[in-house]
Design an enzyme around this catalytic site. Structure first.
Site, mmCIF file in Angstrom:
data_model
loop_
_atom_site.group_PDB
_atom_site.id
_atom_site.type_symbol
_atom_site.label_atom_id
_atom_site.label_comp_id
_atom_site.label_asym_id
_atom_site.label_seq_id
_atom_site.Cartn_x
_atom_site.Cartn_y
_atom_site.Cartn_z
ATOM 1 N N ASP A 177 0.843 -1.189 0.000
ATOM 2 C CA ASP A 177 0.000 0.000 0.000
ATOM 3 C C ASP A 177 0.884 1.246 0.000
ATOM 4 O OD1 ASP A 177 -2.777 1.126 0.483
ATOM 5 O OD2 ASP A 177 -1.717 1.962 2.197
ATOM 6 N N GLU B 75 1.730 0.334 -4.972
ATOM 7 C CA GLU B 75 1.327 1.641 -5.487
ATOM 8 C C GLU B 75 2.537 2.577 -5.487
ATOM 9 O OE1 GLU B 75 -3.149 2.321 -4.028
ATOM 10 O OE2 GLU B 75 -1.727 2.019 -2.412
#
Length: 927
Positions: free
Chosen positions: A541, A578
């Site tokens: 993340d 990400e």
């Protein structure tokens, strides 16, 4: 917009029906073997950041107010003790004499122009050479600070346990400026540690190790059960070089403990007695109140056959063969009536071979999906572990309201922090499975059931990816029950700004992987999940908020694991994340970060938002009616003003270039002809802000996607952006066209669970806390969850005027026949991908040599993408043969609602026919 059949070739010109994806193969292809089918603005969380409760101390400020000599100034930490010998402070050269102050009982105060209450006062000499290159590389945001030299005779190991401040005095001897210190630099230099941490079990003893170099006293409180009030034992830990340890009897196993740490906390300017879990906890009591002493290698916490699971894992020959299916543990079974109530929403639902959800996963696995990506499953805040504490809404009442009503969201949001739902991006303890997904949150049950889930998924042909959230933690400070790291070593684990306030750009409480022991905790945690839970991949993340060095070390560590030594095949573990570049880390503001461009050549994957935005239109932060390639840009305008016809046609052409670069794995050096007829590299095709589209060095560095848990679902965004007067069948075709582009691109395809079932969240753009109602998955295929009320007000109210008429219109809602056809289409699509290795080329060179785009240049047919992939055969010197079946593949993507024809001499010379999987599928519906 989908996959469709062609009649037998030769075809001249090639004909493409409306809104379709075509697969063309040579008539001389070898026979298909069925056995080959066994198988935010860029920079914010795939479009959004999830809001969490901000828990920063009221005494810490995110300001740039100049330092002054007042008591308030000690609440700031504007000076940095960056190494044993240097303190850096943003003050002018030669401003006055500088002193370092220390107080063991935190008694420093400013009074009468002096610093009082100190035990130690040491003069610091300003250097004339500034900060060293080594310091600047570690702390680039303070590169211009003034450097002050610390005397070599100082006992720094003792001083870091004190309240510290530096002050400058003017010529009249009065304090002109004072501030506290940030200590990560000196802590890393003096106390970096590679020995054991957490609970260590041997034959006769249990040992505890805690890294806490700033602590003055550490005690372990041992409890027999998760709920008893009084500890059965209180153990004083001893310190050696910043590590506190104690040895206890073997019968501690199965007990619970917490640490009581006496430590100076910068947020209160006091010595605080902090009670905390172990950062290296491997087990917890319900809601993480206490750490469970559990030995993960004990047979008592292993399901039958666990030690041999590596032998049962599905084959993975190359990372290029991966396809990812993103799934939330609770979404999977919370509303599945074929799952027993006690298993619904939990780990054990995956172990039921005959449930509707598991049957669906088996179907996806048979079609080619290789990995299930699970949203966070570590211990997170936002959901009580004990289910009897949850609040519920009457489903019959929810069902009674109209599809465009405000009532559903009002009832859901009234209990949203007290129900059983949350995505889980609010970490408390990284290394323990979440208790709310287990039958019993106390004891080792969550460990055993998590392992059973992994085992069950592996046995149906699916590897398991964990969504890890190392970029932030849920809480900080000395008082919050969910604060752990900031109680153990205050101010170290969290990234702080120039004033000493905690950075919150990720969501809240950003962590600092540039600090040695933060990086070490991340690496140790990854190894634990890989070795002890046999995890096959990790999705990071907000990976851009982690340093590239940390990610490269993580990849190297996992790659070093072996079946003989560790019981797992480390080289088969894939990592991606990400790679957004924003906040305080943007432009390498805190060191070289793991953003998209920085990861070139690393073999680490990052999400390709370029292809997402080109396909859907605009960005998740743009106007919701901004159309894209599959949502009708230029070809089916929705009335939203994007300029004159020439401008919109240009936008479609540019979007097509972006998609073609993405279909070539978003490679930086892939050469193609752009819409202007120029031969360019992927890195020479630009976004609107002049950032390059192509950035990857190999196909495994690109994760292509069009939707994910963040933002609206694929079907919802299509329903929002398309003209109101088109049919639901056309929207279904657009849904299929979008997934077709992702499935047939080079690189790694990523699909949000339910995209293959036209999943809807009633157009909720951020359903992280929207309950089971808006997040429902229906594996009976009876409903896609469209029209279950206006989505929650907090994130969607500004968009309600657009959403309301769509939800109210019954023509928008797909029927079961549409959903069944979508599932069939997706299954066929994945079988086509896995029918040929040409769709999964392994190197950049192979892609450059074999992949071509044909409808290019200024004379192009609007929107039409024609891609060919060539295998080696006698007519193509220099190309090796990769595919024993097909020698040449052509994919045609037509987003136009009408039929188009495309003539090309190079393709006309080939004898092409439709892919056999499409030939066998005669129930076209809307493909």
């Amino acid at each position: 917009m989908s996959a469709a059949l062609l009649s037998y070739a030769p075809l001249s010109p090639i004909s493409a029906p409306s809104e379709s994806t075509r697969f063309l193969l040579p008539t001389h292809h070898k026979r298909l073997r069925l056995s080959s089918l066994t198988r935010y603005r860029p920079g914010l969380k795939l479009g959004t950041s999830r809001p969490l409760t901000l828990r920063c101390s009221s005494t810490m400020h995110q300001s740039s107010t100049p330092s002054s000599c007042s008591q308030d100034s000690l609440f700031y930490s504007r000076a940095f003790w960056v190494s044993r010998s240097i303190i850096a402070w943003n003050v002018g050269a030669g401003e006055g004499e500088c002193y370092l102050y220390a107080s063991r009982n935190a008694a420093l105060c400013v009074a009468d122009g002096e610093i009082q209450g100190h035990d130690v006062k040491i003069k610091l000499e300003q250097t004339n050479y500034g900060l060293s290159q080594q310091v600047v590389e570690k702390f680039p945001h303070i590169r211009d600070y003034t450097a002050f030299e610390v005397p070599a005779t100082m006992n720094c190991q003792s001083l870091v346990k004190c309240q510290l401040a530096v002050a400058i005095f003017n010529s009249d001897g009065r304090c002109a400026s004072a501030t506290g210190l940030q200590l990560p630099g000196i802590l890393d230099e003096l106390f970096s540690y590679t020995g054991p941490l957490g609970a260590v079990f041997d034959t006769e003893a249990v040992s505890l190790y805690l890294w806490a170099p700033t602590a003055q006293v550490v005690r372990a409180l041992i409890y027999k059960s998760p709920s008893e009030t009084d500890p059965v034992e209180i153990v004083q830990l001893k310190e050696l070089k910043g590590v506190w340890s104690a040895k206890g009897p073997r019968h501690w196993e199965g007990c619970y403990y917490v640490y009581e740490v006496s430590v100076y906390h910068h947020s209160t300017l006091r010595i605080e007695k902090c009670v905390s879990n172990d950062p290296y906890a491997r087990g917890l009591s319900a809601d993480g109140k206490r750490t469970l002493l559990v030995n993960l290698v004990s047979d008592d916490v292993k399901p039958e056959g666990w030690d041999n699971l590596q032998d049962e894992k599905p084959d993975l020959l190359s990372f290029s063969d991966i396809s990812l299916y993103e799934l939330h543990v609770r979404d999977f079974s919370a509303n599945d009536p074929t799952v027993p109530h006690e298993f619904q929403g939990g780990y054990l639902a995956f172990t039921l071979q005959d449930s509707a959800g598991v049957k669906h996963l088996k179907r996806l696995s048979s079609a080619g999906i290789t990995h299930v990506h699970l949203l966070p499953t570590f211990q997170f805040a936002g959901v009580e572990d004990e289910k009897h504490k949850w609040k519920h809404v009457d489903i019959e009442k929810l069902n009674s309201f109209p599809p465009d009503s405000e009532e559903q969201q009002a009832l859901i949001t009234a209990i949203q922090n007290e129900d059983g739902y949350n995505w889980g991006y609010n970490p408390v303890i990284w290394g323990v499975p979440k208790g709310s997904y287990a039958s019993n949150a106390n004891g080792p049950c969550r460990i055993i059931e998590f392992r059973k889930m992994v085992q069950a998924l592996n046995r149906i042909g699916l590897r398991v990816v964990l969504d890890v959230v190392y970029n932030h933690i849920n809480a900080s400070g000395h008082f919050d029950d969910f604060s752990v790291l900031d109680k153990i070593v205050p101010g170290y684990y969290l990234r702080r700004n120039a004033d000493g306030g905690i950075e919150h750009s990720t969501c809240v409480n950003n962590t600092a992987s540039e600090h040695f022991m933060v990086e070490r905790l991340i690496l140790d945690d990854l190894k634990c999940w890989a070795v002890h839970f046999k995890i096959d991949g990790f999705r990071f993340d907000l990976m851009g908020h982690i340093m590239k060095r940390t990610m490269v070390k993580a990849k190297s560590l996992l790659n070093s694991l072996s079946k003989d030594k560790n019981g797992v095949d480390g080289p088969s573990i894939y990592i991606y994340g990400e790679g957004w570049d924003f906040g305080e880390v943007a432009n390498n503001g805190r060191g070289i970060n793991a953003s998209q461009f920085n990861l070139f050549g690393s073999g680490i994957g990052s999400f390709n938002d370029r292809i997402r935005d080109a396909l859907l239109g605009g960005s998740p932060f743009g106007h919701p009616l901004h159309q894209g390639f599959v949502t009708g840009l230029y070809l089916e305008p929705n009335g939203h003003d994007l300029g004159d016809k020439a401008n919109v046609e240009r936008m479609l052409a540019v979007s097509k270039d972006h998609i073609q670069v993405g279909m070539a794995a978003n490679l930086k050096d892939f050469v193609l002809t752009n819409c202007d007829g120029e031969e360019v590299k992927g890195s020479e095709v630009f976004l609107h802000d002049r950032k390059p589209v192509g950035y990857a060095s190999s196909p495994i560095e690109t994760v292509n996607y069009v939707s994910a848990h963040d933002n609206e679902t694929l079907f919802d965004i299509i329903s929002l952006k398309t003209p109101k007067d088109i049919s639901v069948e056309e929207r279904c075709r657009m849904n299929h066209l979008a997934t077709s582009v992702i499935a047939l691109s080079q690189g790694i395809p990523f699909f949000h669970s339910g995209d293959e079932m036209l999943r809807s969240k009633s157009i909720d753009r951020d359903s992280y806390n929207s309950g089971d109602w808006f997040n429902r998955l229906d594996f009976s295929y009876n409903s896609n969850n469209w029209g279950v009320g206006l989505p929650p007000k907090e994130k969607n109210e500004w968009n309600w005027p657009l959403i309301k008429p769509r939800l109210a219109d019954p023509s928008y809602k797909p029927q079961k026949s549409h959903i069944l056809a979508a599932v069939e289409n997706f299954s066929n699509l994945m079988q086509i991908r896995y029918s040929s290795p040409l769709f999964r080329l392994r190197t950049a060179n192979s892609i450059q040599e074999r992949v071509r785009f044909h409808n290019t240049g200024p004379s192009w047919i609007p929107g039409l993408i024609v891609m060919s992939i060539e295998d080696g055969h006698p007519g193509v010197p220099g190309l090796s043969q990769l595919d024993p079946i097909y020698s040449y593949i052509v994919v045609i993507i037509n987003p136009d609602p009408t039929d188009v024809s495309f003539a090309n001499p190079a393709l006309r010379a080939r004898s092409l026919q439709l892919h056999p999987i499409q030939v066998s599928y005669v129930c076209f519906h809307y493909i």
